[in-house]
Design a protein around this motif. Structure first.
Motif, mmCIF file in Angstrom:
data_model
loop_
_atom_site.group_PDB
_atom_site.id
_atom_site.type_symbol
_atom_site.label_atom_id
_atom_site.label_comp_id
_atom_site.label_asym_id
_atom_site.label_seq_id
_atom_site.Cartn_x
_atom_site.Cartn_y
_atom_site.Cartn_z
ATOM 1 N N ASP A 1 0.833 -1.211 0.000
ATOM 2 C CA ASP A 1 0.000 0.000 0.000
ATOM 3 C C ASP A 1 0.866 1.259 0.000
ATOM 4 N N TYR A 2 1.959 1.238 0.742
ATOM 5 C CA TYR A 2 2.858 2.395 0.783
ATOM 6 C C TYR A 2 3.461 2.643 -0.599
ATOM 7 N N TYR A 3 3.873 1.574 -1.270
ATOM 8 C CA TYR A 3 4.412 1.706 -2.629
ATOM 9 C C TYR A 3 3.382 2.309 -3.578
ATOM 10 N N LEU A 4 2.154 1.797 -3.491
ATOM 11 C CA LEU A 4 1.110 2.248 -4.410
ATOM 12 C C LEU A 4 0.678 3.690 -4.126
ATOM 13 N N GLU A 5 0.495 3.996 -2.850
ATOM 14 C CA GLU A 5 -0.117 5.271 -2.483
ATOM 15 C C GLU A 5 0.880 6.406 -2.296
ATOM 16 N N GLU A 6 2.090 6.076 -1.832
ATOM 17 C CA GLU A 6 3.058 7.124 -1.506
ATOM 18 C C GLU A 6 4.164 7.271 -2.547
ATOM 19 N N LEU A 7 4.575 6.161 -3.168
ATOM 20 C CA LEU A 7 5.706 6.211 -4.091
ATOM 21 C C LEU A 7 5.299 6.075 -5.549
ATOM 22 N N GLY A 8 4.053 5.759 -5.796
ATOM 23 C CA GLY A 8 3.593 5.657 -7.180
ATOM 24 C C GLY A 8 4.204 4.517 -7.959
ATOM 25 N N VAL A 9 4.541 3.441 -7.278
ATOM 26 C CA VAL A 9 5.116 2.270 -7.959
ATOM 27 C C VAL A 9 4.055 1.621 -8.849
ATOM 28 N N GLU A 10 4.456 1.297 -10.079
ATOM 29 C CA GLU A 10 3.525 0.712 -11.048
ATOM 30 C C GLU A 10 3.883 -0.726 -11.425
ATOM 31 N N LYS A 11 5.152 -1.104 -11.200
ATOM 32 C CA LYS A 11 5.605 -2.459 -11.492
ATOM 33 C C LYS A 11 6.320 -3.024 -10.263
ATOM 34 N N PHE A 12 6.154 -4.308 -10.053
ATOM 35 C CA PHE A 12 6.641 -4.916 -8.819
ATOM 36 C C PHE A 12 7.536 -6.110 -9.101
ATOM 37 N N ALA A 13 8.716 -6.106 -8.486
ATOM 38 C CA ALA A 13 9.604 -7.267 -8.503
ATOM 39 C C ALA A 13 9.539 -7.927 -7.133
ATOM 40 N N LEU A 14 9.007 -9.127 -7.090
ATOM 41 C CA LEU A 14 8.881 -9.874 -5.837
ATOM 42 C C LEU A 14 10.037 -10.865 -5.770
ATOM 43 N N LEU A 15 11.062 -10.527 -4.997
ATOM 44 C CA LEU A 15 12.275 -11.345 -4.915
ATOM 45 C C LEU A 15 12.333 -12.040 -3.564
ATOM 46 N N GLY A 16 12.467 -13.366 -3.604
ATOM 47 C CA GLY A 16 12.459 -14.098 -2.348
ATOM 48 C C GLY A 16 13.407 -15.280 -2.325
ATOM 49 N N THR A 17 13.741 -15.719 -1.131
ATOM 50 C CA THR A 17 14.451 -16.975 -0.940
ATOM 51 C C THR A 17 13.461 -18.108 -1.166
ATOM 52 N N ASP A 18 13.951 -19.210 -1.704
ATOM 53 C CA ASP A 18 13.045 -20.268 -2.158
ATOM 54 C C ASP A 18 12.620 -21.189 -1.008
ATOM 55 N N TYR A 19 11.611 -20.748 -0.278
ATOM 56 C CA TYR A 19 10.975 -21.607 0.725
ATOM 57 C C TYR A 19 9.579 -21.075 1.000
ATOM 58 N N VAL A 20 8.920 -21.634 1.969
ATOM 59 C CA VAL A 20 7.479 -21.420 2.108
ATOM 60 C C VAL A 20 7.098 -19.972 2.402
ATOM 61 N N TYR A 21 7.847 -19.262 3.239
ATOM 62 C CA TYR A 21 7.455 -17.894 3.595
ATOM 63 C C TYR A 21 7.398 -16.959 2.377
ATOM 64 N N PRO A 22 8.483 -16.862 1.593
ATOM 65 C CA PRO A 22 8.387 -15.985 0.424
ATOM 66 C C PRO A 22 7.344 -16.453 -0.591
ATOM 67 N N ARG A 23 7.261 -17.748 -0.835
ATOM 68 C CA ARG A 23 6.319 -18.235 -1.851
ATOM 69 C C ARG A 23 4.864 -17.962 -1.441
ATOM 70 N N THR A 24 4.536 -18.206 -0.202
ATOM 71 C CA THR A 24 3.153 -17.977 0.226
ATOM 72 C C THR A 24 2.855 -16.492 0.325
ATOM 73 N N THR A 25 3.794 -15.724 0.875
ATOM 74 C CA THR A 25 3.608 -14.274 0.953
ATOM 75 C C THR A 25 3.420 -13.671 -0.429
ATOM 76 N N ASN A 26 4.237 -14.102 -1.380
ATOM 77 C CA ASN A 26 4.130 -13.549 -2.732
ATOM 78 C C ASN A 26 2.868 -14.019 -3.450
ATOM 79 N N LYS A 27 2.382 -15.202 -3.123
ATOM 80 C CA LYS A 27 1.094 -15.641 -3.668
ATOM 81 C C LYS A 27 -0.016 -14.686 -3.214
ATOM 82 N N ILE A 28 0.034 -14.311 -1.944
ATOM 83 C CA ILE A 28 -0.937 -13.356 -1.408
ATOM 84 C C ILE A 28 -0.759 -11.985 -2.067
ATOM 85 N N LEU A 29 0.499 -11.541 -2.186
ATOM 86 C CA LEU A 29 0.764 -10.216 -2.745
ATOM 87 C C LEU A 29 0.400 -10.142 -4.226
ATOM 88 N N GLU A 30 0.667 -11.201 -4.970
ATOM 89 C CA GLU A 30 0.284 -11.207 -6.385
ATOM 90 C C GLU A 30 -1.217 -10.999 -6.544
#
Length: 421
Positions: free
Chosen positions: A148-177
């Protein structure tokens, strides 16, 4: 002679009883391997808190005894050593884990043996065990507000979701996508990449992130990179001449401890989302920092998972005192509704879903390795099951009234929690 033998036996039994009466606290954090950079400080935090509690007279009139083990960033070792702590060392409670894969490794052991663990790190949610209290952030207390901060305050239009390959990043990024798509971000404007623990060659990935903004749209990085892989990632950003003004990075696993080992001159302006920063201006925090530096050394910093252990430990002490026992079921019942001051001002409360209320803070990295807090919310209730995935939106966790961590509000039934690891 018989009298002397009996007296010795009685004394021996008395000493054995005294030893057994000590309250044992298991500390299950990696002290070696890729997660050493983050977890060693949590072991030290627990030792300080235990020492402080013993100085107050212990707990229930007994001394707290730490039992420290090193799972060495080896996920099966968390399960093995968790079992050892509960069956051989007979600990009354465990404080431990950082990565979700380590937590999920030990979780079946906790549930089988009815052990109790406090988990102090932000995680992906989608879990609520009766044997775990989650004192770190759920996605709605860190990841979603950061987007929300990226969208509302910084005007970010494209997102790179970079994570370590295990359950926390994969599930978090599934939610964020899904959340980003709900906000109108095209799937083509979302780049997702995973790397192994300890990954060091970031040149191609950073080049791919830069290429994402070739059309002139603002790119932002959401980082769920964990452990010492962060060092190489930030170094590559600097080597590529990328500043926070060009492509901001908001990290969920980089705090003061991780920055203390880095040259932060090229990181200034990048962001982190946590529920605590050392720079928080509150009397409780000033006291905690003073005590920590006196215990661990003037150069040692504080960070968010330390605050989570601080809150969780003190709530556990109060719950044990209220219950009059260290019995897991009785302490767990007494934990719900516990309140304790957090270190940023305000009050943390343990909810029936075994998650805390927590303020959300966005911090900007400074040259000295500290964070300038640029955004802070009122306390947000932790959500065990996200509202942004259809299969989870119908689920509720309530260990107080429903006695269930995965209650389906449509079918009105309690279903068995399945591991997503």
């Amino acid at each position: 002679m018989i009298k002397h033998i009996l007296s010795a036996a009685v004394l021996s039994a008395a000493f054995a009883g005294a030893a057994q009466a000590d309250i044992k606290v298991g500390i299950l954090h990696s002290l070696s391997g890729t997660m050493k950079i983050s977890e060693t400080t949590l072991k030290d935090t627990m030792l300080m808190l235990i020492e402080q509690q013993n100085a107050k007279g212990g707990l229930l009139g007994e001394k707290l005894v730490p039992v420290v083990v090193d799972p060495a960033s080896d996920w099966p070792e968390f399960a093995r050593l968790g079992r050892k702590l509960l069956t051989e060392d007979k600990v009354d409670v465990i404080f431990g884990c950082w990565t979700s894969v380590s937590r999920k490794s030990v979780l079946p052991v906790l549930e089988e043996l009815n052990g109790l663990m406090f988990y102090p790190v932000q995680y992906e949610g989608e879990e609520s065990s009766k044997n775990v209290f989650y004192t770190g952030a759920a996605p709605n207390q860190q990841a979603i507000p950061a987007v929300d901060y990226y969208l509302e305050e910084l005007g970010v239009e494209k997102f790179a979701l970079l994570g370590t390959d295990y359950v926390y990043p994969r599930t978090t990024n599934k939610i964020l996508e899904q959340y980003l798509k709900d906000k109108g971000i095209s799937a083509d404007d979302i780049f997702v990449n995973y790397t192994p623990f300890g990954h060091s060659d970031w040149s191609k990935i950073v080049a791919d992130v830069v290429a994402l903004g070739a059309d002139g749209k603002k790119v932002g990085v959401i980082s769920t990179i964990n452990g010492d892989a962060n060092i190489g990632f930030y170094k590559e950003l600097a080597a590529a001449g990328i500043s926070a003004d060009d492509i901001p990075v908001v990290a969920f696993s980089v705090g003061e401890e991780e920055l203390s080992g880095l040259d932060t001159s090229n990181l200034v302006g990048h962001l982190a989302a946590w529920n605590y920063f050392q720079s928080a201006d509150a009397p409780e925090n000033a006291t905690f920092i003073e005590e920590w530096k006196a215990y661990a050394g003037e150069n040692r910093v504080t960070n968010d998972p330390m605050e989570a252990h601080y809150i969780g430990f003190n709530m556990w002490v109060n719950a044990v005192t209220e219950a009059g026992t260290t019995d897991v079921d009785k302490v767990s019942a007494a934990m719900i509704g516990q309140k304790f001051p957090n270190l940023t001002g305000g009050m943390a409360e343990m909810l029936p879903n075994h998650h805390l209320t927590k303020p959300v803070l966005i911090g900007e990295i400074q040259a000295d390795g500290q964070f300038d807090i640029i955004s802070q919310t009122d306390p947000v209730p932790g959500d065990a099951w996200t509202d942004f995935l259809p299969e989870s939106a119908v689920l509720e966790s309530d260990w107080k009234d429903l006695g269930c961590g995965m209650y389906n509000t449509e079918t009105k039934t309690c279903v068995q929690m399945k591991s997503n690891y």
